[in-house]
Every structure is written in structure tokens, then in C-alpha cells.
Motif scaffolding. Structure first.
Motif, PDB file in Angstrom:
ATOM      1  N   VAL A   1      -4.188  -1.995  -6.561  1.00 35.05           N
ATOM      2  CA  VAL A   1      -3.135  -1.559  -5.633  1.00 35.05           C
ATOM      3  C   VAL A   1      -1.788  -2.058  -6.134  1.00 35.05           C
ATOM      4  O   VAL A   1      -0.815  -1.298  -6.198  1.00 35.05           O
TER       5      VAL A   1
ATOM      6  N   ARG B   1     -10.347   4.052  -6.832  1.00 34.60           N
ATOM      7  CA  ARG B   1     -11.639   4.538  -6.318  1.00 34.60           C
ATOM      8  C   ARG B   1     -12.801   3.742  -6.895  1.00 34.60           C
ATOM      9  O   ARG B   1     -13.752   3.405  -6.180  1.00 34.60           O
TER      10      ARG B   1
ATOM     11  N   MET C   1      -5.288   6.152  -9.369  1.00 36.15           N
ATOM     12  CA  MET C   1      -6.173   6.579  -8.285  1.00 36.15           C
ATOM     13  C   MET C   1      -7.632   6.460  -8.699  1.00 36.15           C
ATOM     14  O   MET C   1      -8.477   6.021  -7.909  1.00 36.15           O
TER      15      MET C   1
ATOM     16  N   ALA D   1       0.831  -1.208   0.000  1.00 36.50           N
ATOM     17  CA  ALA D   1       0.000   0.000   0.000  1.00 36.50           C
ATOM     18  C   ALA D   1       0.868   1.262   0.000  1.00 36.50           C
ATOM     19  O   ALA D   1       0.564   2.226  -0.717  1.00 36.50           O
ATOM     20  N   SER D   2       1.933   1.265   0.770  1.00 39.44           N
ATOM     21  CA  SER D   2       2.829   2.430   0.806  1.00 39.44           C
ATOM     22  C   SER D   2       3.509   2.640  -0.540  1.00 39.44           C
ATOM     23  O   SER D   2       3.616   3.778  -1.020  1.00 39.44           O
TER      24      SER D   2
ATOM     25  N   ALA E   1       2.367   1.663  -3.431  1.00 37.85           N
ATOM     26  CA  ALA E   1       1.333   2.115  -4.363  1.00 37.85           C
ATOM     27  C   ALA E   1       1.046   3.603  -4.169  1.00 37.85           C
ATOM     28  O   ALA E   1       0.913   4.345  -5.148  1.00 37.85           O
ATOM     29  N   ALA E   2       0.959   4.028  -2.919  1.00 43.61           N
ATOM     30  CA  ALA E   2       0.690   5.445  -2.634  1.00 43.61           C
ATOM     31  C   ALA E   2       1.817   6.328  -3.171  1.00 43.61           C
ATOM     32  O   ALA E   2       1.562   7.423  -3.680  1.00 43.61           O
ATOM     33  N   ARG E   3       3.016   5.849  -3.073  1.00 52.40           N
ATOM     34  CA  ARG E   3       4.169   6.630  -3.519  1.00 52.40           C
ATOM     35  C   ARG E   3       4.268   6.688  -5.045  1.00 52.40           C
ATOM     36  O   ARG E   3       4.642   7.716  -5.607  1.00 52.40           O
TER      37      ARG E   3
ATOM     38  N   ARG F   1       1.753   5.786  -7.463  1.00 50.98           N
ATOM     39  CA  ARG F   1       0.503   5.809  -8.234  1.00 50.98           C
ATOM     40  C   ARG F   1       0.364   7.074  -9.079  1.00 50.98           C
ATOM     41  O   ARG F   1       0.881   8.134  -8.761  1.00 50.98           O
TER      42      ARG F   1
ATOM     43  N   THR G   1       1.741   0.153  -7.774  1.00 56.73           N
ATOM     44  CA  THR G   1       3.123   0.130  -7.276  1.00 56.73           C
ATOM     45  C   THR G   1       4.124   0.311  -8.404  1.00 56.73           C
ATOM     46  O   THR G   1       5.253   0.692  -8.164  1.00 56.73           O
TER      47      THR G   1
END
Length: 83
Positions: A49, A20, A16, A4-5, A7-9, A11, A53
Motif C-alpha cells: 500500500v 492482490r 494492484m 489508502a486513498s 495509494a488508490a489514486r 497505484r 502511493t
């Protein structure tokens, strides 16, 4: 670093949007108490997700786990009880 981290970094805006949409499909399936739709939507969310990444190894790994994850989730008595 967690998936998850990562992917957040990494994406994109497009990632996104897909995340959603997948999360919304999970919520819809849960609200309608539709276990089969929930399993499919949850799997899609986790694949999104992994895709976010930008790590092809993770995408391949998640893809290989599809059958096992779907089987395990279908065996859960309250699979849609997430809200």
C-alpha cells in the motif's frame, strides 16, 4: 488524505497485482491459522500500500516501523482472526 486513498489514486496495474497477491497471502495465513505467516503477509500488504502511493517518505516510514509492528501483532492473541 489517507495512505489508502493516496495509494488508490497513484497505484499502477503492477501495484494492484502485488496488493492482490499480498491480500491473498493474508487470507491464506488466516485460513490456516498461521500467526507467523499472517504477520509477515500483513506487513507485506501494508508495504505494498505504501509503495503504491509513490511517496518514498511513506515507504521509508513503514519500513522503519517494521520491527515494532511485527512485535505488536505477534502479541495479539487472535492475530489471524480477521475473516
Amino acid at each position: 488524505m489517507s495512505v489508502a486513498s493516496l495509494a488508490a489514486r497513484n497505484r499502477s496495474d503492477k501495484d494492484m497485482k502485488r496488493l492482490r497477491e499480498a491480500a491473498s497471502a493474508c487470507e491464506d495465513a488466516a485460513e490456516h491459522d498461521d500467526p507467523e505467516a499472517f504477520v509477515e503477509a500483513d506487513y507485506r500488504f501494508h508495504m505494498e500500500v505504501a509503495a503504491a502511493t509513490k511517496n518514498t517518505l511513506l515507504v521509508d516510514l513503514y519500513g522503519e516501523l517494521r520491527g515494532a509492528v511485527r512485535t505488536m501483532m505477534r502479541e495479539q492473541p487472535d492475530v489471524t482472526d480477521v475473516i
